[in-house]
Write an enzyme that holds these catalytic residues in place. Structure first.
Site, PDB file in Angstrom:
ATOM      1  CG  PHE A 563      -3.457   1.904   7.499  1.00 42.01           C
ATOM      2  CD1 PHE A 563      -4.330   2.606   6.746  1.00 42.01           C
ATOM      3  CD2 PHE A 563      -3.798   1.699   9.098  1.00 42.01           C
ATOM      4  CE1 PHE A 563      -5.552   2.617   6.950  1.00 42.01           C
ATOM      5  CE2 PHE A 563      -5.275   1.504   8.808  1.00 42.01           C
ATOM      6  CZ  PHE A 563      -5.970   1.901   8.420  1.00 42.01           C
ATOM      7  CG  HIS A 564       1.975   1.252   9.160  1.00 44.21           C
ATOM      8  ND1 HIS A 564       2.224   0.699  10.856  1.00 44.21           N
ATOM      9  CD2 HIS A 564       1.876   2.147   9.199  1.00 44.21           C
ATOM     10  CE1 HIS A 564       1.507   2.388  10.954  1.00 44.21           C
ATOM     11  NE2 HIS A 564       1.201   3.152  10.495  1.00 44.21           N
ATOM     12  N   PRO A 565       3.426  -1.110   4.921  1.00 48.03           N
ATOM     13  CG  PRO A 565       3.133  -0.871   2.912  1.00 48.03           C
ATOM     14  CD  PRO A 565       2.442  -0.507   4.139  1.00 48.03           C
TER      15      PRO A 565
END
Length: 628
Positions: A563-565
């Protein structure tokens, strides 16, 4: 897609069948959603469906009886062929979204999405004004054009507009808020997410990595969790990447926390899902703490991934962007930046297309944007390198799109005899931090809505349906990894986004370590079974945890999400090792800056929204001083 029907959750004769004997037409529910997906995603899903259809050759899957279909899916899920497992998982996820979105299924489960504030909390009043977000005909001019309206772009717009600059914010997605968010999960995926929520990091395993595509960016659909960057990470950025101000972000963090009303979740009001993780942590004597969130005293928030129904979660479109507009900024929705315009090395504007408002008969039209002083890229770790590459830009380091970090994560569920009803509490509420610094593992109590979480339950056919009907007895936690693995953002042959990611063996082992710890916590809190998200191992029994630790599953067997590129235009003082400098300026270009998650030089280890805000604040403040 051929019609695919299924009974309501539960075996024949259960209460669910008595409530409604009709069958759920999953295909019909999915058809409007599939029509909104980009061609690359549709081709991927088509490949999965065709492969499953012809696997029983010379027979066809659709012609087999229910028992034969179930047996085939079970064999594939337990097989050693990762490609086949990925195909089945993709179809299971898609069908699960359609199935869990059906009203009758929700009623049978007892699932009711709701958002509530503490009695002492005053609900947000009115709708914050962004003025007209419709792009005018003929294009626009400005001092600074900002591509993207998420945590980085909105904050940069606010600082630059309040410094007296003429700012234009361009967002590819629509402008929605509590008065217009889609109420149905499939409609929300189409309206609020890039690629309908099916953005995929290709690899073994393939890792879905959904990101927002709306005014406010991913802050509209995230869980609202607010962390400052760990001190050891900031020290690394200063020592290894030459970011001399990395340890000077306290004022930026503090200003953002005040602006967003960041508040710790009240353990007494957060719901059973978080309380069970807390109780497990206390029983084992490990470090734990309530999460900080940007939603004030919210006590129930089961609609976060579809947009907060109260807009109590202070996403960018109800916090920073109205402030930017009050200072003179303009926000344009449904405008896609296709290419950066350069005069020699100087960025002078953007080649954009104004897309028709969804649901209208309009056609795309050219919308050129001319920026007198500069262009700020804030499209996120996927969008920013995509735009740079599509514009033909090559940095001196050659690192555009490289160094991708994503925080690979695993949903770990647990069944309890007691009723949990995780949707009645705060979606992401509590953290276990015991293994964060040493192992890079953070556990966060996260209850996923039925349409997005039901497909992670184990089993096939009636076995899976039984567990789905008992979703109210399931608690869940996310196992988040601060990854050393990396990936790459590039362009496919048709010019569309292509993301690849290779999960290293040591990172897979650390994820397995986190899964085992989550299982221990849940069993300590009274769970009867735990679902580890490992192919071929539906349930991790308490007595088997030691064996699981001794022989962790390989990367290809893990079922993951992310969820956190971040990191694809990383900040580094050396032009040969990064894409932008500590001032946010792109190496090898003029008047071109970056202010989003792609800046982060390495994996953060915690939810990155507040650090993106802090770094964008620093970049924008320096830029405002320079331009003035």
């Amino acid at each position: 897609m051929a019609p695919a029907h299924g009974p309501l959750p539960g075996a024949a004769g259960t209460e669910a069948d008595a409530l409604d004997p009709e069958r759920v037409d999953v295909a019909r529910a999915l058809e409007p959603y599939l029509a909104t997906l980009p061609p690359r995603s549709v081709r991927r899903m088509g490949l999965a469906l065709r492969a499953i259809e012809w696997l029983p050759f010379p027979w066809r899957f659709s012609g087999a009886n229910v028992e034969s279909r179930r047996d085939l899916i079970e064999r594939i899920e337990a097989s050693g062929a990762p490609l086949l497992r990925d195909l089945v998982l993709a179809v299971k996820v898609l069908a699960g979204i359609g199935y869990g979105s059906d009203r009758r299924v929700r009623d049978a489960v007892g699932y009711v999405a709701d958002c509530k504030l503490d009695e002492a909390e005053i609900p947000p009043a009115g709708r914050p004004s962004l003025g007209s977000t419709v792009p005018p005909h003929g294009g626009e001019e400005c001092d600074v054009a900002i591509v993207g309206s998420g945590a980085g772009g909105a904050v940069a717009a606010t600082i630059l507009a309040e410094a007296g600059l003429d700012v234009l914010v361009l967002e590819a997605g629509p402008h929605l808020d509590r008065a217009s968010y889609p109420q149905e999960p499939l409609e929300a995926l189409s309206a609020l997410y890039r690629d309908g929520g099916l953005t995929l990091c290709e690899g073994r395993p393939a890792i879905p990595t959904p990101v927002g595509r709306a005014v406010g960016g991913t802050t509209v659909i995230n869980s609202g969790t607010c962390f400052r960057a760990p001190e050891h990470v900031l020290a690394c950025w200063q020592a290894d990447h030459g970011i001399t101000w990395a340890h000077e972000l306290d004022p930026e963090y503090a200003a953002a926390e005040e602006m967003l009303a960041v508040t710790p979740v009240d353990p007494q009001r957060m719901g059973r899902n978080g309380q069970l993780l807390l109780e497990g942590a206390e029983a084992l004597g490990v470090a734990h703490q309530p999460l900080l969130r940007n939603a004030g005293r919210c006590v129930s928030c089961s609609s976060c991934p579809q947009g907060c129904r109260l807009d109590a979660k202070r996403a960018m479109h109800v916090s920073y962007l109205p402030r930017a507009v009050a200072a003179g900024a303009r926000v344009r929705a449904n405008v896609e930046a296709r290419r950066i315009l350069f005069d020699d090395q100087r960025a002078t504007g953007l080649d954009c297309v104004a897309m028709p408002v969804p649901g209208t008969d309009g056609r795309p039209r050219a919308h050129p944007v001319y920026a007198r002083l500069g262009v700020v890229l804030a499209g996120g770790a996927f969008g920013t390198p995509e735009l740079l590459l599509r514009s033909g830009f090559r940095s001196p380091s050659g690192h555009v799109g490289r160094n991708l970090r994503i925080h690979p994560a695993c949903w770990v569920g647990a069944r309890f005899d007691e009723e949990v009803r995780g949707w009645d509490g705060v979606m992401q509420s509590y953290a276990v931090t015991e293994w964060e610094e040493r192992h890079g593992i953070l556990l966060e109590a996260t209850f996923t809505p039925l349409a997005f979480g039901g497909q992670w339950l184990p089993g096939v056919g009636a076995d899976h349906q039984r567990r789905l009907l008992e979703y109210g007895h399931v608690a869940s936690s996310g196992v988040h990894l601060s990854d050393r693995s990396s990936g790459r953002v590039g362009l496919a042959g048709d010019g569309s986004l292509r993301v690849t990611y290779t999960l290293r063996r040591d990172d897979a082992a650390r994820l397995a370590f986190g899964i085992a710890r989550a299982a221990e916590l849940f069993y300590a809190a009274g769970a009867t079974e735990v679902y580890p998200q490992v192919s071929g191992q539906d349930i991790l029994r308490r007595e088997r945890i030691a064996d699981f630790d001794a022989s962790p599953p390989p990367a290809k067997l893990l079922r993951l999400e992310a969820f956190h590129p971040m990191g694809t235009a990383r900040m580094d003082a050396d032009p040969q090792h990064g894409v932008v400098g500590p001032d946010g300026a792109v190496h090898g270009a003029k008047s071109l800056f970056v202010a989003d998650g792609s800046l982060l030089p390495s994996s953060l280890g915690v939810n990155p929204m507040m650090t993106i805000i802090a770094m964008a604040s620093k970049v924008a403040t320096q830029l405002a001083e320079t331009l003035r």
